[in-house]
Write a protein that holds these residues in place. Structure first.
Motif, short mmCIF file in Angstrom:
data_model
loop_
_atom_site.label_atom_id
_atom_site.label_comp_id
_atom_site.label_asym_id
_atom_site.label_seq_id
_atom_site.Cartn_x
_atom_site.Cartn_y
_atom_site.Cartn_z
N LEU A 1 60.60 30.65 19.80
CA LEU A 1 61.93 30.85 19.21
C LEU A 1 63.01 31.14 19.84
N ILE A 2 62.54 31.52 21.33
CA ILE A 2 63.70 31.97 22.32
C ILE A 2 63.45 30.69 23.17
N ARG A 3 62.50 30.41 23.64
CA ARG A 3 62.07 29.55 24.83
C ARG A 3 62.62 28.00 24.55
N VAL A 4 62.42 27.66 23.41
CA VAL A 4 62.74 26.10 23.19
C VAL A 4 64.22 25.75 23.23
N PRO A 5 65.18 26.45 22.54
CA PRO A 5 66.64 26.13 23.06
C PRO A 5 66.91 26.39 24.30
N TYR B 1 66.36 22.74 18.92
CA TYR B 1 64.92 23.13 18.61
C TYR B 1 64.18 21.79 18.69
N ARG B 2 64.86 20.85 19.08
CA ARG B 2 64.03 19.46 19.28
C ARG B 2 62.77 19.60 20.30
N GLY B 3 61.63 19.25 19.81
CA GLY B 3 60.31 19.63 20.64
C GLY B 3 59.94 21.17 20.43
N PHE B 4 60.34 21.86 19.24
CA PHE B 4 59.78 23.20 18.84
C PHE B 4 58.11 22.82 18.87
N GLY B 5 57.66 21.82 17.88
CA GLY B 5 56.58 21.87 17.45
C GLY B 5 55.53 21.63 18.67
N SER B 6 55.93 20.33 19.45
CA SER B 6 55.15 19.86 20.77
C SER B 6 55.25 21.27 21.52
N THR B 7 56.20 22.06 21.72
CA THR B 7 56.23 23.23 22.71
C THR B 7 55.12 24.31 22.27
N VAL B 8 55.05 24.50 20.94
CA VAL B 8 54.18 25.33 20.34
C VAL B 8 52.65 24.87 20.63
N LEU B 9 52.53 23.35 20.65
CA LEU B 9 51.15 22.92 20.50
C LEU B 9 50.59 22.77 21.97
N ARG B 10 51.96 22.80 22.88
CA ARG B 10 51.27 22.87 24.31
C ARG B 10 51.06 24.27 24.73
N GLU B 11 51.88 25.32 24.37
CA GLU B 11 51.70 26.76 24.55
C GLU B 11 50.41 27.45 24.09
N ILE B 12 50.05 27.07 22.91
CA ILE B 12 48.87 27.73 22.15
C ILE B 12 47.52 27.12 22.95
#
Length: 270
Positions: free
Chosen positions: A107-111, A144-155
């Motif tokens: 939530l903080i990292r993506v922006p 927040y573009r790429g929020f989903g892809s960032t989460v799917l990378r980080e998890i």
């Protein structure tokens, strides 16, 4: 979780995150440019290697602090740290705690990641101008573009890194008969980080392409399988692992500094 433990995790996590992000920033810039669709040289090559660093500096402390507070709180709630914790349950607890920590931190990292990576790929622009351009073109949603892809990378990254880190620490601690020194925890962190970084590089490539894509393009929609398929068709296996060497180096050395600094600071604060 006691208040003292909460504060220790918050401060230690934030300081460790800043340490890594600012020390190893040039490697991150090289990785982003290698992964960009326009290619390494057109994205800036080795010029302006600190482009976008203000964004990383602003987001680094709260991002890392949010992760570790969530990680330690979840571990505490699920009872992973106590003497009564079942050995076979601990890895699952660490996976859940790390995954939840990554979702909160994103939530903080993506922006900050969006502004940072776009500035890295356009070194002639400044962080402030890139932030304004993103807000004008896409609004807050663009951050927040790429929020989903960032989460799917980080998890997946955390599912590998943190259970492996905790396992290596436990194994080493048992063999020597006492709690590990901070440098030993850091060595475990470096190894765990390197393994996790390498196996999740294709997801990182997809995330970078999605963040850097032009607004309204097919890639910008954030369909990870489609992005990976396009990379595979145009560049093959080397494209999927573009930036893998600097990414693995960054996270391996970063893991040593990050997890070592975290352990040192947290113990001193407790």
């Amino acid at each position: 979780m006691e208040r003292r433990e909460f504060v220790a995790s918050l401060v230690a996590g934030g300081c460790a995150g800043m340490c890594v992000d600012l020390t190893l920033y040039p490697l991150d810039t090289v990785k982003t440019r290698l992964q960009s669709q326009q290619g390494f040289h057109k994205a800036g090559g080795f010029r302006g290697i600190y482009a976008g660093v203000p964004s990383a500096a602003v987001g680094s402390f709260p991002n890392a602090a949010a992760f570790f507070v969530t990680y330690e709180c979840t571990k505490s709630l699920l009872g992973a740290g106590g003497a009564q914790a079942a050995p076979h349950v601990a890895p699952v607890t660490h996976m859940l705690a790390a995954s939840l920590g990554e979702i909160v931190a994103c939530l903080i990292r993506v922006p900050t990641e969006v502004v940072k990576q776009r500035t890295q790929a356009s070194p002639s622009s400044s962080t402030y101008r890139m932030l304004l351009a993103t807000l004008r073109a896409e609004g807050v949603r663009g951050l927040y573009r790429g929020f989903g892809s960032t989460v799917l990378r980080e998890i997946p990254f955390s599912l590998v890194q943190f259970p492996l880190w905790e396992y290596l620490k436990t194994l080493w601690s048992r063999r020597q008969g006492h709690t590990l020194y901070s440098w030993q925890a850091a060595v475990c962190g470096a190894f765990a980080g390197a393994v996790a970084a390498f196996v999740t590089t294709p997801l990182d490539v997809a995330k970078t392409r999605i963040i850097l894509a032009k607004a309204g393009s097919t890639t910008a929609r954030g369909n990870i399988p489609l992005v990976l398929h396009d990379v595979w068709k145009s560049q093959g296996l080397s494209g999927l692992f573009a930036g893998g060497v600097p990414r693995t180096a960054f996270i391996s050395v970063g893991g040593f500094i990050f997890l070592g600094a975290y352990e040192t600071l947290r113990r001193s604060l407790l």
